[in-house]
Design a protein around this motif. Structure first.
Motif, PDB file in Angstrom:
ATOM      1  N   ILE A   1       0.818  -1.220   0.000  1.00 60.41           N
ATOM      2  CA  ILE A   1       0.000   0.000   0.000  1.00 60.41           C
ATOM      3  C   ILE A   1       0.852   1.271   0.000  1.00 60.41           C
ATOM      4  O   ILE A   1       0.665   2.160  -0.847  1.00 60.41           O
ATOM      5  N   PHE A   2       1.823   1.382   0.935  1.00 62.90           N
ATOM      6  CA  PHE A   2       2.644   2.597   0.985  1.00 62.90           C
ATOM      7  C   PHE A   2       3.511   2.741  -0.270  1.00 62.90           C
ATOM      8  O   PHE A   2       3.584   3.849  -0.839  1.00 62.90           O
ATOM      9  N   PRO A   3       4.166   1.674  -0.762  1.00 58.31           N
ATOM     10  CA  PRO A   3       4.897   1.822  -2.033  1.00 58.31           C
ATOM     11  C   PRO A   3       3.989   2.260  -3.183  1.00 58.31           C
ATOM     12  O   PRO A   3       4.416   3.032  -4.052  1.00 58.31           O
ATOM     13  N   ALA A   4       2.732   1.775  -3.197  1.00 58.63           N
ATOM     14  CA  ALA A   4       1.809   2.194  -4.253  1.00 58.63           C
ATOM     15  C   ALA A   4       1.517   3.690  -4.145  1.00 58.63           C
ATOM     16  O   ALA A   4       1.433   4.394  -5.167  1.00 58.63           O
ATOM     17  N   ILE A   5       1.358   4.188  -2.916  1.00 59.10           N
ATOM     18  CA  ILE A   5       1.131   5.623  -2.706  1.00 59.10           C
ATOM     19  C   ILE A   5       2.343   6.429  -3.165  1.00 59.10           C
ATOM     20  O   ILE A   5       2.210   7.443  -3.864  1.00 59.10           O
ATOM     21  N   LEU A   6       3.534   5.981  -2.785  1.00 55.46           N
ATOM     22  CA  LEU A   6       4.761   6.682  -3.189  1.00 55.46           C
ATOM     23  C   LEU A   6       4.928   6.661  -4.705  1.00 55.46           C
ATOM     24  O   LEU A   6       5.329   7.655  -5.325  1.00 55.46           O
ATOM     25  N   HIS A   7       4.626   5.517  -5.320  1.00 55.54           N
ATOM     26  CA  HIS A   7       4.730   5.377  -6.774  1.00 55.54           C
ATOM     27  C   HIS A   7       3.745   6.305  -7.474  1.00 55.54           C
ATOM     28  O   HIS A   7       4.091   6.966  -8.466  1.00 55.54           O
ATOM     29  N   ALA A   8       2.526   6.358  -6.950  1.00 54.89           N
ATOM     30  CA  ALA A   8       1.517   7.221  -7.561  1.00 54.89           C
ATOM     31  C   ALA A   8       1.904   8.693  -7.444  1.00 54.89           C
ATOM     32  O   ALA A   8       1.654   9.483  -8.354  1.00 54.89           O
ATOM     33  N   HIS A   9       2.524   9.059  -6.326  1.00 52.21           N
ATOM     34  CA  HIS A   9       2.991  10.446  -6.154  1.00 52.21           C
ATOM     35  C   HIS A   9       4.093  10.744  -7.151  1.00 52.21           C
ATOM     36  O   HIS A   9       4.087  11.790  -7.819  1.00 52.21           O
ATOM     37  N   GLY A  10       5.079   9.862  -7.215  1.00 54.91           N
ATOM     38  CA  GLY A  10       6.101   9.956  -8.262  1.00 54.91           C
ATOM     39  C   GLY A  10       7.427  10.568  -7.881  1.00 54.91           C
ATOM     40  O   GLY A  10       8.419  10.389  -8.587  1.00 54.91           O
ATOM     41  N   GLU A  11       7.502  11.291  -6.762  1.00 56.52           N
ATOM     42  CA  GLU A  11       8.736  12.001  -6.429  1.00 56.52           C
ATOM     43  C   GLU A  11       9.594  11.282  -5.395  1.00 56.52           C
ATOM     44  O   GLU A  11      10.724  11.703  -5.130  1.00 56.52           O
ATOM     45  N   TYR A  12       9.075  10.197  -4.817  1.00 54.61           N
ATOM     46  CA  TYR A  12       9.716   9.595  -3.651  1.00 54.61           C
ATOM     47  C   TYR A  12      10.403   8.264  -3.977  1.00 54.61           C
ATOM     48  O   TYR A  12       9.990   7.535  -4.879  1.00 54.61           O
ATOM     49  N   ILE A  13      11.450   7.977  -3.199  1.00 52.23           N
ATOM     50  CA  ILE A  13      12.141   6.691  -3.325  1.00 52.23           C
ATOM     51  C   ILE A  13      11.282   5.587  -2.719  1.00 52.23           C
ATOM     52  O   ILE A  13      10.360   5.852  -1.958  1.00 52.23           O
ATOM     53  N   LEU A  14      11.598   4.353  -3.057  1.00 52.17           N
ATOM     54  CA  LEU A  14      10.899   3.182  -2.539  1.00 52.17           C
ATOM     55  C   LEU A  14      11.813   2.425  -1.583  1.00 52.17           C
ATOM     56  O   LEU A  14      13.042   2.556  -1.652  1.00 52.17           O
ATOM     57  N   PRO A  15      11.237   1.623  -0.688  1.00 48.72           N
ATOM     58  CA  PRO A  15      12.100   0.892   0.258  1.00 48.72           C
ATOM     59  C   PRO A  15      13.008  -0.111  -0.438  1.00 48.72           C
ATOM     60  O   PRO A  15      12.572  -0.858  -1.321  1.00 48.72           O
ATOM     61  N   GLN A  16      14.266  -0.114  -0.029  1.00 51.19           N
ATOM     62  CA  GLN A  16      15.213  -1.117  -0.510  1.00 51.19           C
ATOM     63  C   GLN A  16      14.957  -2.456   0.163  1.00 51.19           C
ATOM     64  O   GLN A  16      15.127  -3.507  -0.434  1.00 51.19           O
ATOM     65  N   ASN A  17      14.541  -2.404   1.438  1.00 51.35           N
ATOM     66  CA  ASN A  17      14.273  -3.633   2.176  1.00 51.35           C
ATOM     67  C   ASN A  17      13.258  -3.359   3.281  1.00 51.35           C
ATOM     68  O   ASN A  17      13.176  -2.238   3.789  1.00 51.35           O
ATOM     69  N   VAL A  18      12.511  -4.403   3.606  1.00 50.94           N
ATOM     70  CA  VAL A  18      11.540  -4.336   4.701  1.00 50.94           C
ATOM     71  C   VAL A  18      11.780  -5.578   5.567  1.00 50.94           C
ATOM     72  O   VAL A  18      11.080  -6.580   5.440  1.00 50.94           O
ATOM     73  N   PRO A  19      12.808  -5.535   6.430  1.00 54.15           N
ATOM     74  CA  PRO A  19      13.155  -6.729   7.215  1.00 54.15           C
ATOM     75  C   PRO A  19      12.183  -6.969   8.368  1.00 54.15           C
ATOM     76  O   PRO A  19      12.490  -6.744   9.542  1.00 54.15           O
ATOM     77  N   ALA A  20      10.981  -7.438   8.014  1.00 58.67           N
ATOM     78  CA  ALA A  20       9.937  -7.656   9.014  1.00 58.67           C
ATOM     79  C   ALA A  20      10.230  -8.888   9.857  1.00 58.67           C
ATOM     80  O   ALA A  20      10.722  -9.898   9.354  1.00 58.67           O
ATOM     81  N   ASN A  21       9.920  -8.798  11.134  1.00 56.10           N
ATOM     82  CA  ASN A  21      10.037  -9.938  12.042  1.00 56.10           C
ATOM     83  C   ASN A  21       8.680 -10.586  12.261  1.00 56.10           C
ATOM     84  O   ASN A  21       7.641  -9.949  12.115  1.00 56.10           O
TER      85      ASN A  21
END
Length: 690
Positions: free
Chosen positions: A313-333
C-alpha cells in the motif's frame, strides 16, 4: 565488499506505535530493537543515517480507548505518547527523532499527498455500503465493529483484521457484526469515499517486488507474492470518523484520511521536522535525486502484521505520487510469544516495557541481550522468564562479564592497573588469536548487514568465549611466578580482546559498553569498527566493576506469578477434556519414524476445498509437496518461512489430484484448533527430531 557502500545515506524507520497503550516486549522484538542495532552499526561505520519514528495518533483505536477511559482522544495520545517516548529513551532506542502524527507539519504533508493523488485523478470516487450505528447516528470505521472471523471463527475479530489468525478483513466479511458503540447490530448505509486503485498498480508492484527475491526475507517476499496472487482490490483512503486528519476537499466534510494512508507519511513528516531542527535537507533522505547513486537507502523495520501496508500500500502511494524513493528492504520480524501463549494487550498477557524498567532498574542491556538472542527473525519465537534468567546468568554473567572481570582484576592485582610495554603501544601478539578475532569480526559484519541479528550477537559472544579459553590456557596467575613476561603478554592480549568486545558490543549493549570503556579509560572514538584497538605504554586502567549480576530465583518467580495472576483475572479457569493415550507400541515401531525439521517455502489453498493447503517444504533432504488440512486455521501468506516438523517417510498419498509426500506434525486443543509443532528456528532444515 559491503553492500552498504553503494548507498550515500540511509533512512531507517521503525513502525509508528499506536498511542493508545504502553509498549511490550513483542513490540521491541518486532520493530525497534532490530532497527536500533542496525542503526548503531551504521553510525559506527560512519554512515549518514537518520533513524525515524513517532507516535501514530489517529484512527479508531484512539477514539475507542478514549471512550473506554471516559476521556478525550487528545488526552489519550498525550498520555501514551509521553509514556512511550520515555520508555524508548530509557531502554536505549536511539531515534534521531521521535515525532507524532498529531503535529501540524504532519497534517499538512498528509493532505498534500492526498491532493497530489487527487489532482492526478489517481483515486476512484464511489459510493459503498458501510455499517452505520443508528443509536449513535455514526458510520462505523473498521475498529468500531467486531464480529466472528470467517477464517478462524474468533468471535472478537475487528473490521479490518483478526488478531487471532492475522487475516486482513473488510467489515462486511464479519459474521454477526456488532457496533462497539451501542453493542447492537449496525445497518448498511451508502457513503462516498476515495479509493486507491491497487489493482491498477498491480503489474508495477509485481515487477518491483520480483526484483526483491533473494534480498528480502523469505517470509516477507512470500507474503507479498501471496497477496498479489490473490489479486489486489481498490482500498478506501478515507473514513467517516470524528478524529484524524481532515480530507482536504469541500465535498468531504466530516471525513478523515484512512490511518494507513497518513501513518506511513509520518516517517516523512518526522524527517522534515528533524531536518528543520538540525539544519538538514529532508529531501535528500526521501526524494529521488537526478543521479540514482545519490539516493538514500530506505529501510522499514516492522512486525509481520504490517507487511502488506509497507510492501504494497505505501509503495503504491509513493509510486503514484512519483517524487519519492521506494524501500530497498523491509526486514519484518515474526511474532514473539510469551510463556507458551500469544502476547495479548486485551488479556494483559504481556511484559510491559515501563514495568520492566521499574522492576529491573539499570537492567536495560539484560533485556536487550535476551530479546536479541531470541528475535523472531524468520518464524515466531518465545520469551520465558526462566530462559531470561538462564541467558543472563549463564551467558552475560558467566561468559562476558566473567571474562572482563577476571582480566581487569588480574591487571590490577599484578600491575596496579598500569600497562607497561617495551614499545609505544601494545599489540596483539598471538597469531591464532588474531585469526580467530578477524573471523568473528567478519561474521559479525556479514550477519549485521543481512539482518541476522541473533547470529551477529553470537559472533560477539564468541569473542568473549575465545578470550575465556585463551585466558584459561595461558594461566597468567601461575606464569607470573615462572615466566613474568609471558604472563604480561597474555594479559595484554586479553585487554586488546576486551577492547574489540567493546567495539563489537556497541550495537547491542550500549550501557555495558559504557562500563567497559570506563574501566579501560579510553575515549569512545578508540572503539570504531574500522579501527584497531590500541593501548599506549604507561596507560592507566580504572578499577574493575561487575558488568552484570545474577538474576535470583525469587525475582523470576515473582514475574511468573504476576503473569499467572493476570491470566486468572482475565479469564475464568475451565476444565479441558484430554484425549486418552493410545495403546503402547514397541520401540522398534517407533524407531522407523523419521521426523525432520523443515521450512515452508510456498503455500496456497487447494481449489474447491475449505480445509486443504498445498505447500512446498524444504526438508533439508529435498523440496517436496505436502497437502495438509489446516486452511481453516492458517492463511497461506502467514505461514511462508515457518519452521515445521515433518514426517518424511510416510507413504505418499494422492489428495485431490495432488501427490502429498509426507505429513506436518500439528497439536490439537480441546476446541479442535490446530497449532504447528516446531523444533525451533535455530534447527537447520533436515535436523532429525528424536
Amino acid at each position: 565488499m559491503s553492500k552498504l557502500n553503494k548507498f550515500k545515506r540511509f533512512t531507517v524507520t521503525s513502525a509508528l506505535p499506536y498511542a493508545n497503550g504502553p509498549l511490550h516486549i513483542g513490540h521491541l522484538a518486532g520493530a525497534y530493537l532490530p532497527a536500533d542495532i542496525f542503526v548503531r552499526y551504521l553510525r559506527l561505520k560512519k554512515k549518514d543515517v537518520v533513524y525515524i519514528c513517532g507516535s501514530d495518533e489517529h484512527g479508531a483505536a484512539i477514539t475507542i480507548k478514549a471512550k473506554k477511559e471516559g476521556t478525550t482522544p487528545q488526552a489519550i495520545i498525550d498520555k501514551y505518547h509521553n509514556q512511550i517516548k520515555d520508555s524508548f529513551l530509557e531502554f536505549g532506542i536511539s531515534f534521531d527523532i521521535y515525532h507524532r502524527t498529531s503535529s501540524a507539519i504532519h497534517h499538512d504533508l498528509s493532505q498534500e499527498f492526498f491532493l497530489n493523488l487527487y489532482e492526478k485523478d489517481e483515486f476512484i470516487e464511489k459510493y459503498s455500503e458501510q455499517y452505520f450505528d443508528e443509536d449513535y447516528q455514526q458510520f462505523l470505521a473498521d475498529r468500531y465493529i467486531i464480529g466472528t472471523c470467517p477464517n478462524c471463527s474468533n468471535p472478537n475479530a475487528y473490521g479490518d483484521q483478526c488478531e487471532n489468525c492475522g487475516t486482513s478483513l473488510n467489515p462486511t466479511d464479519l459474521i454477526n457484526p456488532t457496533s462497539t458503540l451501542s453493542g447492537k447490530t449496525p445497518i448498511l448505509k451508502p457513503t462516498k469515499h476515495w479509493y486507491l486503485p491497487l489493482d491498477k498498480y498491480q503489474p508495477w508492484l509485481e515487477k518491483w517486488i520480483d526484483t526483491k527475491e533473494g534480498d528480502w526475507k523469505v517470509n516477507v517476499f512470500g507474503q507479498c507474492k501471496s497477496w498479489l496472487k490473490s489479486g489486489l482490490q481498490p482500498r478506501s483512503m478515507t473514513r467517516d470518523l470524528d478524529w484524524g486528519i481532515d480530507v482536504p476537499l469541500d465535498e468531504a466534510k466530516g471525513k478523515k484520511l484512512y490511518v494507513w494512508m497518513d501513518a506511513p507519511i509520518g516517517y516523512i513528516s518526522a524527517t522534515k521536522q528533524w531536518a528543520i531542527d538540525n539544519g538538514k535537507d529532508w529531501k535528500l533522505y526521501w526524494k529521488k535525486q537526478e543521479n540514482e547513486a545519490d539516493e538514500s537507502c530506505l529501510l522499514h523495520f516492522i512486525g509481520k502484521d504490517n507487511i502488506v501496508f509497507h510492501c504494497i500500500i505505501f509503495p503504491a502511494i509513493l509510486h503514484a505520487h512519483g517524487e519519492y524513493i521506494l524501500p530497498q528492504n523491509v526486514p519484518a520480524n515474526e511474532f514473539l510469544n510469551l510463556e507458551g501463549d500469544k502476547l495479548s494487550t486485551s488479556r494483559n498477557h504481556a511484559v510491559w516495557l515501563h514495568e520492566y524498567l521499574e522492576e529491573f532498574p539499570g537492567k536495560q542491556d539484560e533485556l536487550r541481550y535476551v530479546l536479541t538472542s531470541i528475535l523472531p527473525e524468520t518464524s515466531d519465537s518465545e520469551f520465558t522468564w526462566k530462559d531470561y534468567q538462564a541467558r543472563v546468568n549463564n551467558e552475560l554473567v558467566a561468559i562476558l562479564g566473567n571474562y572482563v572481570n577476571r582480566v581487569m582484576i588480574l591487571m590490577h592485582k599484578f600491575y596496579d592497573g598500569k600497562i607497561e610495554s617495551d614499545g609505544a603501544t601494545i599489540v596483539l601478539t598471538d597469531e591464532t588469536l588474531g585469526i580467530e578475532l578477524n573471523r568473528f569480526h567478519n561474521e559479525l559484519e556479514q550477519n549485521l548487514e543481512t539482518y541476522k541479528f541473533r547470529q551477529a550477537l553470537q559472533s560477539v559472544m564468541d569473542i568473549a568465549r575465545l578470550g575465556n579459553r585463551y585466558l584459561t590456557e595461558k594461566e597468567p596467575w601461575k606464569t607470573i611466578k615462572t615466566n613474568p613476561a609471558d604472563a604480561k603478554e597474555a594479559l595484554h592480549n586479553c585487554l586488546i580482546l576486551i577492547g574489540h568486545l567493546a567495539s563489537a558490543l556497541q550495537p547491542f549493549l550500549p550501557a555495558t559498553v559504557k562500563k567497559i570503556v570506563g574501566m579501560l579509560s579510553l575515549p569512545f572514538s578508540a572503539f570504531a569498527f574500522d579501527k584497531r584497538v590500541e593501548f599506549e605504554n604507561g596507560h592507566q586502567l580504572n578499577p574493575a566493576e561487575l558488568l552484570f549480576e545474577k538474576v535470583e530465583d525469587e525475582a523470576i518467580e515473582q514475574q511468573i506469578q504476576k503473569l499467572l495472576d493476570k491470566k486468572a483475572a482475565s479469564q475464568p479457569q475451565k476444565q479441558v477434556a484430554v484425549v486418552p493415550a493410545k495403546e503402547n507400541i514397541g520401540y522398534e515401531a517407533f524407531a522407523t519414524i523419521d521426523i525432520r525439521t523443515g521450512t515452508i517455502l510456498t503455500a496456497e489453498k487447494v481449489a474447491k476445498t475449505k480445509k486443504l493447503l498445498k505447500m512446498t517444504i524444504d526438508t533439508g533432504i529435498d523440496q517436496r509437496t505436502i497437502v495438509s488440512g489446516i486452511a481453516e486455521y492458517y492463511e497461506p501468506e502467514a505461514i511462508i518461512g515457518k519452521k515445521v516438523s515433518v514426517l518424511v517417510n510416510l507413504e505418499p498419498r494422492e489428495i485431490k489430484g495432488i501427490l502429498s509426500q509426507g505429513m506436518i506434525l500439528m497439536a490439537e486443543n480441546a476446541e479442535g484448533k490446530l497449532s504447528f509443532v516446531s523444533a525451533g528456528e535455530d534447527m537447520h532444515d533436515g535436523s532429525v527430531i528424536r
